[in-house]
Design a protein around this motif. Structure first.
Motif, PDB file in Angstrom:
ATOM      1  N   GLN A 194      52.080 -14.718  30.105  1.00  0.00           N
ATOM      2  CA  GLN A 194      52.992 -15.758  29.642  1.00  0.00           C
ATOM      3  C   GLN A 194      52.295 -16.558  28.558  1.00  0.00           C
ATOM      4  O   GLN A 194      51.084 -16.767  28.601  1.00  0.00           O
ATOM      5  CB  GLN A 194      53.403 -16.680  30.792  1.00  0.00           C
ATOM      6  N   HIS A 195      53.067 -16.992  27.592  1.00  0.00           N
ATOM      7  CA  HIS A 195      52.496 -17.736  26.480  1.00  0.00           C
ATOM      8  C   HIS A 195      52.793 -19.218  26.653  1.00  0.00           C
ATOM      9  O   HIS A 195      53.885 -19.613  27.031  1.00  0.00           O
ATOM     10  CB  HIS A 195      53.071 -17.242  25.156  1.00  0.00           C
ATOM     11  N   GLY A 196      51.800 -20.013  26.413  1.00  0.00           N
ATOM     12  CA  GLY A 196      51.950 -21.458  26.474  1.00  0.00           C
ATOM     13  C   GLY A 196      51.037 -22.085  25.443  1.00  0.00           C
ATOM     14  O   GLY A 196      50.148 -21.438  24.889  1.00  0.00           O
ATOM     15  N   THR A 197      51.248 -23.345  25.188  1.00  0.00           N
ATOM     16  CA  THR A 197      50.410 -24.012  24.195  1.00  0.00           C
ATOM     17  C   THR A 197      49.014 -24.292  24.743  1.00  0.00           C
ATOM     18  O   THR A 197      48.072 -24.395  23.986  1.00  0.00           O
ATOM     19  CB  THR A 197      51.064 -25.338  23.750  1.00  0.00           C
ATOM     20  N   THR A 198      48.895 -24.415  26.059  1.00  0.00           N
ATOM     21  CA  THR A 198      47.586 -24.617  26.674  1.00  0.00           C
ATOM     22  C   THR A 198      47.446 -23.720  27.890  1.00  0.00           C
ATOM     23  O   THR A 198      48.427 -23.283  28.482  1.00  0.00           O
ATOM     24  CB  THR A 198      47.401 -26.082  27.135  1.00  0.00           C
ATOM     25  N   HIS A 199      46.220 -23.452  28.249  1.00  0.00           N
ATOM     26  CA  HIS A 199      45.902 -22.725  29.470  1.00  0.00           C
ATOM     27  C   HIS A 199      45.007 -23.643  30.282  1.00  0.00           C
ATOM     28  O   HIS A 199      44.088 -24.258  29.748  1.00  0.00           O
ATOM     29  CB  HIS A 199      45.175 -21.414  29.157  1.00  0.00           C
ATOM     30  N   GLN A 200      45.294 -23.743  31.562  1.00  0.00           N
ATOM     31  CA  GLN A 200      44.512 -24.636  32.398  1.00  0.00           C
ATOM     32  C   GLN A 200      44.242 -24.041  33.763  1.00  0.00           C
ATOM     33  O   GLN A 200      45.010 -23.223  34.259  1.00  0.00           O
ATOM     34  CB  GLN A 200      45.213 -25.982  32.540  1.00  0.00           C
ATOM     35  N   MET A 201      43.139 -24.472  34.341  1.00  0.00           N
ATOM     36  CA  MET A 201      42.761 -24.093  35.688  1.00  0.00           C
ATOM     37  C   MET A 201      43.039 -25.316  36.559  1.00  0.00           C
ATOM     38  O   MET A 201      42.453 -26.374  36.362  1.00  0.00           O
ATOM     39  CB  MET A 201      41.277 -23.722  35.715  1.00  0.00           C
ATOM     40  N   VAL A 202      43.960 -25.188  37.520  1.00  0.00           N
ATOM     41  CA  VAL A 202      44.415 -26.319  38.318  1.00  0.00           C
ATOM     42  C   VAL A 202      43.949 -26.147  39.761  1.00  0.00           C
ATOM     43  O   VAL A 202      44.182 -25.090  40.362  1.00  0.00           O
ATOM     44  CB  VAL A 202      45.964 -26.412  38.269  1.00  0.00           C
TER      45      VAL A 202
END
Length: 95
Positions: free
Chosen positions: A61-69
């Motif tokens: 999936q494409h998003g403006t940010t990638h984060q580890m939650v």
């Protein structure tokens, strides 16, 4: 003390939500890391989970940010169980 990180991929067939995660997440596959530390024992090696993280957005999936939650594994298990019930209409927990 020895530590390790194990990686798994969880799959959701429909939109899902987790506490402390902003908004619903789309269906798809998500990488989850579990940080564990060894438990000292004379008879065998054992591991204790100390933290879990989900990577957003999902794989592919494409998003403006990638984060580890950070997530609670109990909440993740509950979301996966709910997803399974919604997917096939059968409650596996009572089978």
């Amino acid at each position: 003390m020895v530590s390790r990180t194990t990686q798994t991929v969880v799959c959701f067939s429909s939109t899902f939500g987790l506490p402390d995660v902003d908004g619903p997440q789309p269906a798809g596959s998500y990488r989850v890391d579990h940080d564990e530390e060894s438990i000292e024992s004379l008879s065998r090696l054992a591991w204790r989970r100390v933290a879990s993280f989900i990577y957003l957005p999902g794989i592919g999936q494409h998003g403006t940010t990638h984060q580890m939650v950070p997530i609670n594994p109990v909440d993740l298990d509950a979301a996966l169980e709910k997803n399974q019930k919604n997917h096939d209409g059968f409650d596996h927990s009572s089978a």
